[in-house]
Write a protein that holds these residues in place. Sequence first.
Motif, short mmCIF file in Angstrom:
data_model
loop_
_atom_site.label_atom_id
_atom_site.label_comp_id
_atom_site.label_asym_id
_atom_site.label_seq_id
_atom_site.Cartn_x
_atom_site.Cartn_y
_atom_site.Cartn_z
N GLN A 1 29.99 13.43 -64.53
CA GLN A 1 31.25 13.01 -63.75
C GLN A 1 31.17 13.52 -62.29
OE1 GLN A 1 34.45 15.03 -66.29
NE2 GLN A 1 33.47 14.14 -67.98
N GLU A 2 30.55 14.67 -61.93
CA GLU A 2 30.44 15.02 -60.67
C GLU A 2 29.41 14.54 -59.67
OE1 GLU A 2 30.36 19.58 -58.40
OE2 GLU A 2 30.42 19.43 -60.56
N PHE A 3 28.16 14.32 -60.40
CA PHE A 3 26.87 13.86 -59.58
C PHE A 3 26.74 12.39 -59.75
CE2 PHE A 3 26.85 18.53 -59.97
CZ PHE A 3 26.50 19.03 -58.65
N GLU A 4 25.92 11.91 -58.93
CA GLU A 4 25.44 10.50 -58.84
C GLU A 4 24.27 10.48 -59.91
OE1 GLU A 4 25.25 8.20 -54.81
OE2 GLU A 4 25.19 10.46 -54.21
N THR A 5 23.64 11.39 -60.14
CA THR A 5 22.76 11.13 -61.06
C THR A 5 21.99 12.95 -61.56
OG1 THR A 5 20.34 10.28 -61.66
CG2 THR A 5 20.58 11.25 -59.44
N VAL A 6 21.38 13.02 -62.45
CA VAL A 6 21.17 14.24 -63.11
C VAL A 6 19.54 14.17 -63.55
CG1 VAL A 6 21.43 16.07 -64.88
CG2 VAL A 6 23.50 14.53 -64.01
N ILE A 7 18.90 15.31 -63.08
CA ILE A 7 17.33 15.10 -63.34
C ILE A 7 17.48 16.15 -64.70
CG2 ILE A 7 15.21 15.81 -62.81
CD1 ILE A 7 16.20 13.23 -61.67
N ILE A 8 17.00 15.95 -65.71
CA ILE A 8 16.85 16.73 -66.81
C ILE A 8 15.53 17.06 -67.18
CG2 ILE A 8 17.63 16.80 -69.36
CD1 ILE A 8 19.02 14.23 -68.65
N GLU A 9 15.38 18.39 -67.69
CA GLU A 9 13.98 18.93 -68.02
C GLU A 9 14.11 19.28 -69.32
OE1 GLU A 9 11.29 22.97 -67.56
OE2 GLU A 9 13.07 22.69 -65.96
N GLY A 10 13.11 18.82 -69.98
CA GLY A 10 12.74 19.01 -71.61
C GLY A 10 12.20 20.46 -71.74
N GLN B 1 18.66 -3.62 -62.37
CA GLN B 1 19.12 -3.00 -63.31
C GLN B 1 19.92 -2.01 -62.99
OE1 GLN B 1 15.10 -1.37 -64.45
NE2 GLN B 1 15.98 0.61 -64.36
N PRO B 2 20.85 -1.33 -63.50
CA PRO B 2 21.94 -0.35 -63.06
C PRO B 2 21.24 0.82 -62.64
CG PRO B 2 22.23 -0.36 -65.39
CD PRO B 2 21.16 -1.54 -64.95
N THR B 3 21.77 1.60 -61.60
CA THR B 3 21.21 2.63 -61.37
C THR B 3 21.16 3.92 -62.52
OG1 THR B 3 22.27 2.96 -59.07
CG2 THR B 3 21.67 5.01 -59.72
N ILE B 4 19.89 4.52 -62.61
CA ILE B 4 19.87 5.64 -63.58
C ILE B 4 20.61 6.74 -63.42
CG2 ILE B 4 18.17 7.18 -64.59
CD1 ILE B 4 15.93 4.99 -64.43
N LYS B 5 21.60 6.89 -64.22
CA LYS B 5 22.62 8.17 -63.98
C LYS B 5 21.87 9.45 -64.55
CE LYS B 5 26.41 8.60 -63.58
NZ LYS B 5 27.20 9.32 -62.24
N ALA B 6 20.74 9.28 -65.11
CA ALA B 6 20.00 10.45 -65.54
C ALA B 6 18.85 10.15 -65.94
CB ALA B 6 20.68 11.36 -66.75
N LEU B 7 17.71 10.93 -65.75
CA LEU B 7 16.43 10.82 -65.92
C LEU B 7 16.01 12.23 -66.46
CD1 LEU B 7 13.82 9.12 -65.82
CD2 LEU B 7 13.35 10.36 -63.42
N MET B 8 15.15 11.99 -67.70
CA MET B 8 14.81 13.22 -68.38
C MET B 8 13.23 13.32 -68.11
SD MET B 8 15.39 14.59 -72.21
CE MET B 8 15.27 16.39 -72.70
N VAL B 9 12.66 14.44 -67.56
CA VAL B 9 11.28 14.91 -67.61
C VAL B 9 10.74 15.59 -68.84
CG1 VAL B 9 9.42 15.96 -66.11
CG2 VAL B 9 11.66 14.71 -65.12
#
Length: 492
Positions: free
Chosen positions: A127-136, A2-10
């Motif tokens: 656009q700037e980062f490989e991935t983003v960690i998102i906080e709910g 599967q493709p790399t997760i460009k963002a993940l939400m917690v």
Amino acid sequence: MQPTIKALMVQGTTSDAGKSVLAAGLCRVLARRGIKVAPFKSQNMALNSAVTKDGGEIGRAQAVQAQACRVEPTVHMNPVLLKPNTDVGAQVIVQGKALADMDAVGYHNYKKVVMTPIMESFDLLQQEFETVIIEGAGSPAEINLRENDVANMGFAENADVPVIIVADIDRGGVFAHLYGTLALLSQSEQDRVIGFVINRFRGDIKLLESGLDWLEEKTGKPVLGVLPYIHGLMLEAEDAIDAQQVDAEGEQLRVAVPVLTRVSNHTDFDPLRMHPQVNLQFVGKGEQIPPSDLIIIPGTKSVRSDLAYLKAQGWDQQIARHLRLGGKVMGICGGYQMLGESIADPDGIEGEPGTSTGLGYLQTSTVLAPHKQLKLVNGTLTLPDQPTVPVRGYEIHAGVTEGVLNDAPVSLPDGPDGQLGVDGQVFGTYLHGIFEQQAACDAILHWAGLAATQTPDFDALRERGIDQVADVIEAHMDLTKLWPEWADKFAR
């Protein structure tokens, strides 16, 4: 693959389930492996805020997460910050700048509009980062807040990002929290949940395994990790006051902080909580200020109403007695304004227009103005009988204070800050974060009566806290299920 997760939400089952800490830990795990990562929280409600280099204001949790990523914080990491100023209203800050005061209903309707800058900020980070960690924020299962949601599943659906849900087992009811939260989501929202994380576990994991098997069978979602309780973890709280302290050593300086109704940036006191020679006590409603060497009046989002609250508690009389007995008093930001002769709010910036009589210990007067001061500063601090030392911090205030002298205790590139009064017993300053540097903290504590200071390196303590969380995540979470394309980077 599967493709790399460009963002993940917690997301979390409740407030204080561990979202901020887990997000910070995941940020550090990725940064350690050379992955360019950024934090993000679409909407934060907190009175603890940080200033970015470009003069914007964001939640302190995202500033700490940026540190975990080893990047500079920007306003796009927290595009909406809500700073409560009443029980039903808040100042709305969008992409770092104060927009307006809104009541709860008004802001709920405004969410349709604010999703546009939220997505703009998120897209810039992607656009700037490989991935983003998102906080709910809070819980995604708040039925009354589902419409126009921008903080949890509403954002996840709009941004099309996968979600993990964390729950705090230390509070009990962890399986009900996780199962119930998932059950209250729509089918499309359930489908984007890729797993659960159980936080703050104490005991033998074998006693938990049957429950984990049940949860996975009932939900079809994997438990990605069970994180143990980290004893003595010192990491900034997002909003609630953390009274945890390190064990005391040797001579003790007694410090009391009256807790105001809209206390802001109480993270100012984290270096004192972590100081082995300081006994820090937060004083709540209806409580007496205990015998102390130093009383610190903190910042507040509503300075005039909190000045009235301070007086209603009788704390003004207790402060006066403390000074008669030779104690020291310090005010930070709003607390500094209260120490002066008057605070005027002619335009109703923080409430009803009017003027309040200050405590009168400093020969200053403050007028609240629409334009908020937001800046990072470096300068020097000079207190009575102390050598001049470097100081750094940040300013967040709506007030313009007059009466500041050229020989003020704090010297900054754009002018003097603060004042001393009552024969050197009272010290006020606008600088948040003033205790975070060893030399400045030493000078203030010595001025307050601590003969020989042993101030720890606060930056190192915060780094250690972030690394502690990252170490636990690496040891107890299956990160390859989140980022299979980076499996080689997570090889132990």
